[in-house]
Design a protein around this motif. Structure first.
Motif, mmCIF file in Angstrom:
data_model
loop_
_atom_site.group_PDB
_atom_site.id
_atom_site.type_symbol
_atom_site.label_atom_id
_atom_site.label_comp_id
_atom_site.label_asym_id
_atom_site.label_seq_id
_atom_site.Cartn_x
_atom_site.Cartn_y
_atom_site.Cartn_z
ATOM 1 N N ALA A 86 -0.203 -3.030 -13.257
ATOM 2 C CA ALA A 86 -1.648 -3.302 -13.064
ATOM 3 C C ALA A 86 -1.866 -4.130 -11.814
ATOM 4 C CB ALA A 86 -1.830 -4.421 -14.356
ATOM 5 N N PRO A 87 -2.990 -3.703 -11.373
ATOM 6 C CA PRO A 87 -3.384 -4.213 -9.801
ATOM 7 C C PRO A 87 -2.843 -5.990 -10.009
ATOM 8 C CG PRO A 87 -5.120 -2.744 -10.552
ATOM 9 C CD PRO A 87 -4.051 -2.668 -11.687
ATOM 10 N N GLN A 114 10.049 -4.077 -13.228
ATOM 11 C CA GLN A 114 9.257 -5.047 -12.983
ATOM 12 C C GLN A 114 9.980 -6.409 -12.638
ATOM 13 O OE1 GLN A 114 5.973 -5.493 -15.543
ATOM 14 N NE2 GLN A 114 5.339 -3.201 -15.131
ATOM 15 N N ARG A 115 11.020 -6.539 -13.498
ATOM 16 C CA ARG A 115 11.942 -7.843 -13.474
ATOM 17 C C ARG A 115 12.386 -7.881 -12.028
ATOM 18 N NH1 ARG A 115 17.004 -9.725 -14.285
ATOM 19 N NH2 ARG A 115 17.755 -7.695 -14.441
ATOM 20 N N LEU A 116 12.977 -6.533 -11.582
ATOM 21 C CA LEU A 116 13.438 -6.560 -10.186
ATOM 22 C C LEU A 116 12.647 -7.092 -9.212
ATOM 23 C CD1 LEU A 116 16.077 -3.465 -9.893
ATOM 24 C CD2 LEU A 116 16.540 -5.843 -9.455
ATOM 25 N N LEU A 164 0.624 -1.157 -0.046
ATOM 26 C CA LEU A 164 -0.040 -0.144 0.123
ATOM 27 C C LEU A 164 0.924 1.326 -0.105
ATOM 28 C CD1 LEU A 164 -2.717 -1.043 2.445
ATOM 29 C CD2 LEU A 164 -2.945 -0.967 -0.171
ATOM 30 N N TRP A 165 2.078 1.063 0.058
ATOM 31 C CA TRP A 165 3.002 2.132 0.070
ATOM 32 C C TRP A 165 3.361 2.680 -1.394
ATOM 33 C CZ3 TRP A 165 5.343 -0.436 4.876
ATOM 34 C CH2 TRP A 165 5.226 0.469 5.843
ATOM 35 N N LEU A 166 2.835 1.679 -2.437
ATOM 36 C CA LEU A 166 3.318 2.408 -3.763
ATOM 37 C C LEU A 166 2.741 3.648 -4.267
ATOM 38 C CD1 LEU A 166 4.415 1.070 -6.181
ATOM 39 C CD2 LEU A 166 2.192 0.332 -6.980
ATOM 40 N N LEU A 172 -0.335 -10.444 -8.098
ATOM 41 C CA LEU A 172 0.253 -11.729 -8.187
ATOM 42 C C LEU A 172 1.737 -11.748 -7.657
ATOM 43 C CD1 LEU A 172 -0.027 -12.313 -12.343
ATOM 44 C CD2 LEU A 172 -0.660 -13.869 -10.147
ATOM 45 N N LEU A 173 2.262 -10.769 -7.495
ATOM 46 C CA LEU A 173 3.770 -10.428 -6.943
ATOM 47 C C LEU A 173 3.614 -10.604 -5.564
ATOM 48 C CD1 LEU A 173 5.332 -7.296 -8.761
ATOM 49 C CD2 LEU A 173 6.244 -9.795 -8.762
ATOM 50 N N GLY A 174 2.528 -10.036 -4.973
ATOM 51 C CA GLY A 174 2.225 -10.525 -3.473
ATOM 52 C C GLY A 174 1.847 -11.896 -2.972
#
Lengths: 398, 364
Positions: free
Chosen positions: A313-314, A252-254, A167-169, A319-321
């Motif tokens: 994108a959300p 994004q890769r990172l 949520l810090w994004l 997915l990352l989460g």
């Protein structure tokens, strides 16, 4: 004969022969050693070396079950067993356990919940192998409700805190570039603490497990394997990115790599949670979930850091989460059902390697305009990250 | 605090989350943790378990009995085996009583499947129960067939040179060597003998000891006489015992009780040679006994069901069983009991010259 002439002569020999000759010589040497009946070896002198590692402890009403692995070079025959200095009847281990073999022993013991038990296995040579059950708790049956409970546990300590951290994004999108470098440095600081933590815990677990299966080396092996694998994947992604000339994918890769690193770390933690839950090695009565959520929130921050300058994108965020937090659930399942300390140590080792790889990958993004890595804001950020991880860790103990 | 790692911290949250799951109705596993785990219907360790053999509801060794034949001695035979030696009469009319004791190294099966590199006198643990009459001249030829130096040190009254310790008389007897210990049978009582070579604890704990009885000149009342040597074994060399017993084989008299006869006098020569533990004790169920410390006095010191003995202490217990059935005896250190020092008396009845046992317990 000069070296040059020698080299010239060798050049005429086909290369496959040159490759095979050392192999043949090795075979010859081994054959000769065997033919001479292994001079200097022969039968072992002195008493056999008996080592057993207890890999798994399961408690059910009236029964303590141990799964043991023979860690030593000689077969071990368990003759008698005692619990808290009293011989007990037990099943299993009727025959000698060979090297690296395992055996499950069911000891008849009317244990009381929450009490400590010391199991001593008396071998045929009179040696004792002692195993402690720090606090007896019934091992849950791995039924659907148990898996649901483990999933909930994994979500609590893995997925939810990471999602909260993400949520810090919006905030990091608005901060100036120099601040962002600080945030990336902060991420490195967080990861370094996670890595050290995983390393130490892996070592601790490995020491409990089978030494013949690698012991503490498992952590290092896991780390190196994970580092190499992730570096390979990274290089492969790099190639693909160049082909597609896809701009802005680096962040994004990172983020993906960070998520993988944290995910592997959380897999190891999930294993530990599941096994601790299953074996009853729990510090009973601590109300720490909230503290833990805060603590692991920083993992979410680490993931979004590299993507501050991009539109994401959300779905991708989710997915990352999941990638970072979900393994805690999987780990808890595995830990509660198939746990061995050696496997858990290897998993934690993977986590260490993944984290190390991520730190190396993130480092360039911290460089300032003059190309310096450890400029004052970066150092402050790293120290801040470490302090944050350490500090929220203290919050958990409160 | 070493163990306070992140993993542990995470683990410590588990019960809380578990409670949350219960509250949400998602996990029943957490609920099972409340209260005590259901124990065996039988409160004791062994016995009731399906497929796990027990002994009368009490724990014993797995795998039944040890191979007494292979060991070369049987605790049931040791119980009533008194070695009176060979006697000769001197011209003066005095009796000379002679024995030969040979020290040896042999492997002994102490519990089913557990082997121990023991040191023995005449191949058994405890060594033979040497028995003499007050005033006789005793002559014990000691042959050291072991790979280590040994002696025999007798409790009793004797010249310094006969003490069986280093530096006095023949001192330590080297492997292959021999010596003769000669002294008077005095005082009357129950004594012990053991090796007195350093390290003492090791030489005793590995099995070099036995009972030495001097009967008073006027004799004692006829009785069913038993020898019980309380001992233990340190099988992993950590200077603490893993196994406890009377006459070396734990639970031996649980599997096969010591049979005695109702209302007849039972006399127990009780000796404590336990190493590594400060004290040992003897307790009998459902009965009391007269206790004669060291057996030197004809007057009992106590009428009791429990006595405590330090290392080397011994005495005579005399009792009669008035009730039929099985009566347990054991060390009243529960730990020793459950690690082997536990047995049964089975009170039988004489019927027409036959001993009838396994009789139902009587109710008053």
């Amino acid at each position: 004969m000069s070296a040059l002439a020698q080299a010239g002569r060798l050049r005429r020999v086909p290369s496959w022969v040159l490759g095979v000759v050392p192999l043949l010589l090795v075979a010859l040497a081994v054959g000769a050693f065997a033919a001479l009946d292994g001079p200097g070896l022969g039968d072992r002198k002195g008493p056999p070396i008996e080592e057993l590692a207890v890999e798994r402890t399961t408690l059910e009403p009236g029964v303590i079950e141990l799964t043991v692995r023979n860690d030593g070079p000689d077969p071990v025959h368990i003759a008698q067993a005692s619990v808290n200095d009293a011989f007990v009847a037990f099943e299993g281990g009727e025959r000698a356990i060979g090297r690296l073999g395992t055996e499950t022993l069911r000891l008849r013991q009317p244990w009381v919940e929450g009490e400590a038990y010391e199991v001593a296995l008396l071998t045929s040579t009179g040696a004792t192998i002692v195993h402690e059950v720090p606090a007896a708790v019934q091992t849950p049956d791995p039924d659907v409700s148990f898996f649901a409970l483990m999933a909930l546990l994994g979500v609590y300590v893995g997925v939810i805190p990471i999602a909260l951290g993400m949520l810090w994004l919006p905030w990091i999108r608005r901060i100036p570039p120099s601040w962002l470098r600080g945030v990336m440095a902060l991420t490195v600081g967080l990861l370094v603490v996670l890595g050290i933590d995983a390393w130490l815990e892996g070592g601790e677990l490995a020491a409990e497990g089978s030494q013949a299966l690698g012991g503490t080396a498992l952590v290092a092996l896991g780390a190196v394997v994970a580092y190499l694998l992730l570096s390979g994947v990274g290089a492969w992604l790099d190639d693909r990115r160049r082909q597609a000339a896809e701009d802005g994918a680096t962040g994004q890769r990172l983020a993906l790599l960070v998520a993988i690193g944290i995910g592997l770390h959380n897999l190891g933690e999930g294993l530990a949670i599941g096994s601790a839950y299953a074996t009853g090695a729990l510090a009973l009565g601590a109300a720490l979930v909230v503290g833990f959520a805060l603590h692991n929130t920083t993992e979410g921050l680490a993931i979004i850091g590299p993507m501050a300058r991009q539109r994401v994108a959300p779905r991708r965020l989710a997915l990352l989460g999941l990638l970072a937090g979900g393994p805690a659930v999987v780990g808890a399942w595995i830990g509660a059902t198939l746990y061995t300390p050696s496997a858990a140590a290897l998993m934690l080792g993977f986590g260490v390697g993944a984290i190390a790889q991520v730190v190396v990958q993130i480092a360039p993004t911290i460089r300032d305009d003059r190309g310096r890595l450890l400029h004052p804001p970066a150092v402050a950020g790293m120290l801040g990250g470490m302090a944050l991880m350490f500090g929220t860790g203290l919050l958990v103990t409160a | 605090m070493v163990g306070l790692t992140r993993r542990r911290l995470i683990a410590s949250t588990a019960p809380v989350v578990g409670l949350g799951a219960v509250a949400l109705g998602q996990g029943s596993a957490g609920a099972q943790h409340a209260g005590h785990a259901p124990a065996d219907a039988n409160g004791h360790g062994g016995g009731s378990g399906a497929g796990i053999a027990g002994h009368g509801g009490h724990a014993a060794f797995r795998g039944g009995d040890v191979d007494h034949e292979g060991n070369g001695f049987d605790p049931h035979e040791v119980l009533r085996d008194f070695d009176w030696g060979r006697t000769r009469r001197l011209p003066s009319g005095r009796v000379v009583r002679e024995w030969t004791l040979i020290a040896g190294d042999r492997e002994v099966e102490l519990a089913p499947g557990v082997r121990f590199a023991a040191w023995t006198y005449n191949g058994r643990i405890p060594g033979p129960t040497l028995r003499a009459r007050e005033g006789e001249l005793l002559r014990i030829t000691f042959v050291n067939g072991s790979a280590h130096p040994h002696t025999i040190h007798f409790h009793g009254i004797h010249p310094a040179a006969m003490d069986g310790v280093a530096g006095l008389g023949d001192g330590e007897i080297a492997p292959g060597g021999r010596t003769v210990y000669e002294f008077d049978a005095t005082p009357a009582g129950v004594h012990l003998y053991h090796c007195h070579v350093r390290p003492l604890a090791e030489h005793i704990a590995k099995g070099l000891y036995g009972t030495f009885i001097v009967d008073p000149a006027e004799g004692r009342e006829d009785a069913d006489e038993l020898v019980m040597v309380m001992n233990g074994f340190d099988t992993n060399f950590d200077r603490a015992n893993e196994l406890y017993a009377v006459n070396s084989i734990g639970f031996a008299y649980m599997d096969r009780p010591v049979q005695v006869v109702r209302d007849e006098l039972v006399r127990i020569y009780l000796v404590n040679v336990l190493e590594y533990d400060l004290i040992n004790s003897f307790h009998v169920h459902g009965n009391f006994f007269d206790w004669y410390p060291t057996g030197t006095s004809r007057r009992p010191a106590e009428h009791t069901d429990t006595v405590m003995l330090c290392q080397g202490q011994r005495g005579i217990a005399e009792m009669r069983f008035g009730h039929l059935g099985r009566f347990m005896f054991h060390a009243h250190q529960s730990e020793f009991t459950e690690l082997g020092w536990q047995g049964f008396f089975e009170v039988c009845e004489r019927r027409g010259g036959r001993l009838v046992c396994d009789l139902p317990e009587g109710r008053p």
